[in-house]
Design a protein around this motif. Structure first.
Motif, short mmCIF file in Angstrom:
data_model
loop_
_atom_site.label_atom_id
_atom_site.label_comp_id
_atom_site.label_asym_id
_atom_site.label_seq_id
_atom_site.Cartn_x
_atom_site.Cartn_y
_atom_site.Cartn_z
N ARG A 225 0.86 -1.18 0.00
CA ARG A 225 0.00 0.00 0.00
C ARG A 225 0.90 1.23 0.00
N GLY A 226 1.06 1.84 -1.16
CA GLY A 226 1.99 2.96 -1.26
C GLY A 226 3.42 2.45 -1.11
N ARG A 227 4.17 3.05 -0.20
CA ARG A 227 5.55 2.65 0.04
C ARG A 227 5.67 1.67 1.20
N SER A 228 4.53 1.25 1.75
CA SER A 228 4.54 0.39 2.92
C SER A 228 3.78 -0.91 2.65
N TRP A 229 3.68 -1.73 3.69
CA TRP A 229 2.95 -3.00 3.60
C TRP A 229 1.76 -2.97 4.54
N LEU A 230 0.76 -3.75 4.20
CA LEU A 230 -0.41 -3.95 5.06
C LEU A 230 -0.62 -5.44 5.20
N ARG A 231 -0.67 -5.91 6.44
CA ARG A 231 -0.96 -7.33 6.63
C ARG A 231 -2.45 -7.56 6.38
N VAL A 232 -2.74 -8.46 5.42
CA VAL A 232 -4.12 -8.69 5.02
C VAL A 232 -4.61 -10.10 5.36
N GLY A 233 -3.71 -10.93 5.87
CA GLY A 233 -4.10 -12.28 6.23
C GLY A 233 -3.02 -12.97 7.03
N ILE A 234 -3.41 -13.94 7.86
CA ILE A 234 -2.45 -14.73 8.62
C ILE A 234 -3.09 -16.07 8.99
N GLY A 235 -2.30 -17.12 8.93
CA GLY A 235 -2.80 -18.44 9.29
C GLY A 235 -1.83 -19.53 8.87
N PRO A 236 -2.13 -20.78 9.21
CA PRO A 236 -1.28 -21.89 8.78
C PRO A 236 -1.37 -22.11 7.27
N ALA A 237 -0.41 -22.83 6.72
CA ALA A 237 -0.33 -23.02 5.27
C ALA A 237 -1.61 -23.65 4.72
N VAL A 238 -2.17 -24.63 5.43
CA VAL A 238 -3.36 -25.30 4.91
C VAL A 238 -4.54 -24.34 4.81
N LEU A 239 -4.62 -23.37 5.72
CA LEU A 239 -5.69 -22.39 5.68
C LEU A 239 -5.47 -21.39 4.55
N VAL A 240 -4.24 -20.95 4.39
CA VAL A 240 -3.91 -20.04 3.29
C VAL A 240 -4.21 -20.71 1.96
N ASP A 241 -3.86 -21.98 1.86
CA ASP A 241 -4.05 -22.72 0.61
C ASP A 241 -5.52 -22.86 0.24
N SER A 242 -6.38 -23.00 1.21
CA SER A 242 -7.78 -23.29 0.93
C SER A 242 -8.70 -22.08 1.01
N HIS A 243 -8.26 -20.99 1.64
CA HIS A 243 -9.17 -19.87 1.87
C HIS A 243 -8.71 -18.54 1.30
N VAL A 244 -7.53 -18.46 0.73
CA VAL A 244 -7.07 -17.16 0.24
C VAL A 244 -8.00 -16.67 -0.87
N GLU A 245 -8.53 -15.47 -0.71
CA GLU A 245 -9.47 -14.88 -1.66
C GLU A 245 -9.05 -13.45 -1.98
N PHE A 246 -7.77 -13.25 -2.10
CA PHE A 246 -7.25 -11.93 -2.41
C PHE A 246 -7.08 -11.76 -3.91
N ALA A 247 -6.71 -10.55 -4.32
CA ALA A 247 -6.48 -10.28 -5.75
C ALA A 247 -5.18 -10.91 -6.25
N MET A 248 -4.33 -11.37 -5.34
CA MET A 248 -3.07 -11.98 -5.73
C MET A 248 -3.29 -13.23 -6.58
N PRO A 249 -2.64 -13.34 -7.75
CA PRO A 249 -2.79 -14.53 -8.58
C PRO A 249 -2.31 -15.79 -7.86
N LYS A 250 -2.94 -16.92 -8.18
CA LYS A 250 -2.53 -18.18 -7.57
C LYS A 250 -1.08 -18.53 -7.91
N SER A 251 -0.68 -18.22 -9.13
CA SER A 251 0.69 -18.52 -9.53
C SER A 251 1.70 -17.72 -8.70
#
Length: 267
Positions: free
Chosen positions: A226-252
């Motif tokens: 966000r601008g010149r900084s970062w914003l934490r938008v999610g946190i969790g174990p790998a299995v949760l990130v793998d199954s629930h990530v719904e951000f604009a970030m591409p899967k690749s």
């Protein structure tokens, strides 16, 4: 004379009865020719007016699952180089901005694919539109018009729109910068934001195209530039990130950053 003929053609093509499906159109001039795109009955048709001669230059079907409503619109841009302009299609809902871009590639019209959160060759994406010679993507993870929302910028490369960093200065990719990053408020309905304020001692991290992943070996933090900084938008174990990530970030991109911090995502 050319514009009079084009205007008459537009009137003829746009004439439709009260029960006809919605029609949207756009006009652009490039390379000494006038180009006219007509979106009607789930098909985009492009006409070329050259020396007072109007002809169909090509047509392409809209992606089957691309939303289409009354109030859709076509516009023009030149993100994909070539003799013809590009035509962009937008359809807007309460919390979603459907977006597709058609270009003349290898002698025929087609919707240019996106390497986005839906897959590596999506024929449309979610985006505000073209800006800074890029595509400005947007996603609402809630799907309820209340957010949280994240953004992804795309550039055209070898026939596909791929993730790129936001315009302007890049954020510092370091343990210090990620540790100091603020975060979204806790949201009970989002499993990756439910414990967003959870502390994280960063051991490994990686950044690319406006995103960063960091881990302490067990938990993964997801950060958006966000601008010149970062914003934490999610946190969790790998299995949760793998199954629930719904951000604009591409899967690749998620998979690539995961490999760099030693995490293998199934996506």
């Amino acid at each position: 004379m050319a514009w009079l003929k084009l205007f008459a053609t537009l009137l003829a093509l746009l004439a439709q009865g009260p029960n006809a499906p919605p029609t949207t159109a756009a006009v652009a001039t490039k390379g000494g020719s006038t180009w006219f795109a007509l979106g009607r009955e789930r098909q985009l048709t492009v006409y070329r007016l050259d020396h007072l001669h109007l002809r169909v230059d090509g047509s392409v079907r809209f992606p089957r699952d691309l939303a289409a409503h009354y109030g859709d619109w076509l516009s023009t841009t030149n993100l994909v180089a070539g003799a013809a302009p590009n035509f962009t299609f937008h359809s807007v809902g309460a919390d979603t901005w459907w977006f597709a871009i058609a270009a003349r590639l290898r002698g025929r019209w087609e919707f240019v694919p996106f390497d986005d959160a839906a897959g590596r060759r999506s024929r449309y994406t979610l985006a505000y539109g073209a800006s800074h010679h890029l595509i400005h993507g947007i996603a609402d993870s809630c799907g309820c018009a209340s957010g949280p929302t994240t953004e992804q910028w795309y550039r055209f490369s070898r026939g596909v729109f791929v993730a790129t960093a936001p315009p302007g200065t890049s954020a510092d990719c370091s343990v210090k910068a990620l540790t100091a990053a603020p975060h979204w408020p806790r949201l009970p309905y989002d499993p990756l934001v439910r414990s967003i304020d959870q502390p994280l001692t960063i051991g490994r991290y990686a950044c690319a195209a406006g995103w960063a992943l960091a881990t302490d070996g067990r938990t993964i933090g997801i950060y958006e530039q966000r601008g010149r900084s970062w914003l934490r938008v999610g946190i969790g174990p790998a299995v949760l990130v793998d199954s629930h990530v719904e951000f604009a970030m591409p899967k690749s991109l998620l998979a690539r950053l995961g490999r760099r911090i030693g995490v293998a995502f199934a996506t």
